[in-house]
Motif scaffolding. Structure first.
Motif, short mmCIF file in Angstrom:
data_model
loop_
_atom_site.label_atom_id
_atom_site.label_comp_id
_atom_site.label_asym_id
_atom_site.label_seq_id
_atom_site.Cartn_x
_atom_site.Cartn_y
_atom_site.Cartn_z
N PHE A 14 4.60 -9.77 6.03
CA PHE A 14 5.68 -8.89 5.56
C PHE A 14 6.98 -9.17 6.29
O PHE A 14 8.06 -9.04 5.70
N VAL A 60 -0.91 -9.71 8.54
CA VAL A 60 -0.22 -8.86 7.55
C VAL A 60 1.20 -8.57 8.04
O VAL A 60 2.17 -8.66 7.28
N TYR A 105 11.41 -8.91 -0.61
CA TYR A 105 10.35 -7.99 -1.06
C TYR A 105 10.78 -7.09 -2.22
O TYR A 105 10.10 -7.01 -3.24
N ARG A 114 5.77 5.01 -8.55
CA ARG A 114 6.14 5.75 -7.33
C ARG A 114 6.58 7.17 -7.67
O ARG A 114 6.24 8.12 -7.00
N MET A 119 10.50 -5.38 7.66
CA MET A 119 10.49 -4.45 6.51
C MET A 119 11.24 -3.18 6.90
O MET A 119 12.04 -2.65 6.12
N ASP A 136 5.57 1.81 9.87
CA ASP A 136 5.12 0.51 9.38
C ASP A 136 4.92 -0.42 10.58
O ASP A 136 5.50 -0.21 11.64
N ILE A 137 4.07 -1.45 10.38
CA ILE A 137 3.85 -2.40 11.47
C ILE A 137 4.79 -3.61 11.37
O ILE A 137 4.78 -4.46 12.25
N SER A 138 5.60 -3.68 10.30
CA SER A 138 6.49 -4.84 10.16
C SER A 138 7.94 -4.46 10.50
O SER A 138 8.58 -3.68 9.79
N GLY A 140 4.84 1.88 13.62
CA GLY A 140 3.64 2.67 13.83
C GLY A 140 2.51 2.10 12.99
O GLY A 140 2.73 1.58 11.89
N ASP A 141 1.31 2.19 13.54
CA ASP A 141 0.13 1.61 12.90
C ASP A 141 -0.74 2.73 12.33
O ASP A 141 -1.08 3.68 13.04
N SER A 142 -1.11 2.60 11.07
CA SER A 142 -1.91 3.64 10.44
C SER A 142 -3.23 3.87 11.17
O SER A 142 -3.81 4.95 11.08
N ALA A 164 2.93 2.92 6.03
CA ALA A 164 3.18 1.60 5.43
C ALA A 164 4.43 1.69 4.56
O ALA A 164 4.45 1.22 3.42
N THR A 165 5.45 2.32 5.10
CA THR A 165 6.67 2.65 4.33
C THR A 165 7.42 1.42 3.88
O THR A 165 8.18 1.46 2.91
N GLY A 166 7.24 0.28 4.59
CA GLY A 166 7.87 -0.98 4.16
C GLY A 166 9.38 -0.84 4.10
O GLY A 166 10.03 -0.42 5.06
N ALA A 203 2.06 3.86 -0.43
CA ALA A 203 2.11 3.07 -1.66
C ALA A 203 1.84 1.61 -1.31
O ALA A 203 2.55 1.03 -0.49
N PHE A 204 0.83 1.05 -1.91
CA PHE A 204 0.47 -0.37 -1.75
C PHE A 204 0.28 -0.76 -0.29
O PHE A 204 0.60 -1.88 0.11
C1 LIG Z 1 3.13 -3.95 -0.06
S1 LIG Z 1 4.02 -3.21 1.25
C2 LIG Z 1 4.35 -1.60 0.62
C3 LIG Z 1 5.64 -1.02 1.11
C4 LIG Z 1 6.08 0.28 0.47
N1 LIG Z 1 5.15 1.35 0.72
C5 LIG Z 1 6.31 0.11 -1.01
O1 LIG Z 1 5.82 0.93 -1.79
O2 LIG Z 1 7.01 -0.83 -1.42
C6 LIG Z 1 2.75 -2.90 2.42
C7 LIG Z 1 3.25 -2.47 3.78
O3 LIG Z 1 2.12 -2.03 4.56
C8 LIG Z 1 2.41 -2.31 5.90
N2 LIG Z 1 1.16 -2.17 6.67
C9 LIG Z 1 0.04 -2.90 6.57
N3 LIG Z 1 -0.90 -2.47 7.43
C10 LIG Z 1 -0.36 -1.41 8.08
C11 LIG Z 1 -0.85 -0.53 9.09
N4 LIG Z 1 -2.07 -0.67 9.62
N5 LIG Z 1 -0.05 0.47 9.51
C12 LIG Z 1 1.22 0.60 9.00
N6 LIG Z 1 1.73 -0.22 8.06
C13 LIG Z 1 0.95 -1.21 7.59
C14 LIG Z 1 3.01 -3.70 5.84
O4 LIG Z 1 3.71 -4.06 7.00
C15 LIG Z 1 3.91 -3.57 4.60
O5 LIG Z 1 5.23 -3.20 4.93
#
Ligand SMILES: C[S@@+](CC[C@H](N)C(=O)[O-])C[C@H]1O[C@@H](n2cnc3c(N)ncnc32)[C@H](O)[C@@H]1O
Length: 240
Positions: A21, A17, A28, A44, A90, A85-87, A112-114, A63-65, A130-131
């Motif tokens: 990303f 994942v 994106y 949102r 992003m 976020d882990i990416s 940071g990892d959720s 997962a702020t992206g 979100a998502f």
């Molecule tokens: C579809 S994007 C959503 C980004 C943003 N929240 C938005 O509304 O556009 C999903 C995001 O979740 C992040 N993600 C996935 N697993 C995660 C985890 N365990 N901890 C933190 N971020 C994570 C991904 O890296 C990615 O940036």
């Protein structure tokens, strides 16, 4: 069933994942707005407005992206926001947007990892995603960690794709989602697997009541569930 983006690879879902990303980060935002025809912005806004009763809250956006929800939380609530976020890629896009809008005093982002959040218990007034939750490797662990860092009485708002059920919208939507979206997403992002993973992960993820059950398992009390655009997405509000 947990769906991974790159089926031929043996790495963990989390690693895949993050890679996915990182690959699509530059495209994106454009693809989000293009493929959803701009509806994602309205969703949102609605998600953030569920926190309107909070006065200048400190919010964790997991997962702020690229930071869209974090930016909206600051604009609509005057919130101070920490985004994780882990990416890395992003987050780079998020940092650039935050800087260009002059919001770096109010919105901080970091890796940071959720499933293992780098914060003390009972820190935030609200946690938003979100998502993001659909992409977690371990949903239960991710939600439990989010609950841990919330203050008692704090609110959790989750916006995630769900599955519409009404005929004929359901059939039309699934045709778009399973065939047209992967085509356009693949051509523009040059990562076809990422846009095949999107519908597949949505079809295999709990929505509605089943997602509320996941929130309860993590120690949260579901308060509200609002379907968006005939059920394409759902906003969940819960309290610690
Ligand atoms: C579809 S994007 C959503 C980004 C943003 N929240 C938005 O509304 O556009 C999903 C995001 O979740 C992040 N993600 C996935 N697993 C995660 C985890 N365990 N901890 C933190 N971020 C994570 C991904 O890296 C990615 O940036």
């Amino acid at each position: 069933m947990s769906v991974k983006p790159y089926k031929e690879e043996t790495s963990s879902k989390k690693q895949q994942v993050a890679n996915m990303f990182n690959n699509i980060a530059g495209k994106y935002d454009f693809l989000n707005h293009f493929l959803s025809m701009g509806i994602d912005k309205k969703w949102r806004k609605k998600a953030i407005d569920l926190l309107k009763d909070l006065k200048s809250p400190h919010i964790l956006d997991v997962a702020t992206g690229t930071g869209d929800l974090a930016i909206m939380a600051h604009k609509r609530l005057g919130a101070n926001v920490t985004g994780v976020d882990i990416s890395t890629q992003m987050l780079k896009v998020a940092e650039k947007k935050i800087y260009e809008k002059g919001l770096e005093t109010f919105i901080k982002v970091k890796e940071g990892d959720s499933e293992s959040l780098p914060f003390e218990d009972n820190t935030f007034d609200a946690v938003t995603v979100a998502f993001g939750v659909r992409n977690y490797e371990n949903l239960d662990k991710g939600l439990t960690e989010m609950a841990r860092v919330l203050k008692p009485g704090g609110k959790m708002v989750i916006l995630e794709f769900s599955r519409p059920s009404a005929f004929p919208f359901k059939q039309l939507y699934f045709f778009y989602f399973k065939h047209m979206l992967p085509f356009f997403g693949g051509v523009i992002s040059k990562d076809k697997a990422a846009y095949e993973y999107l519908p597949e992960s949505v079809l295999n993820f709990p929505d509605g009541e089943a997602f509320d059950a996941e929130l309860k398992k993590a120690g949260m009390k579901p308060l509200k569930r609002e379907k968006q655009t005939l059920g394409i997405a759902t906003i969940y509000l819960a309290k610690k």
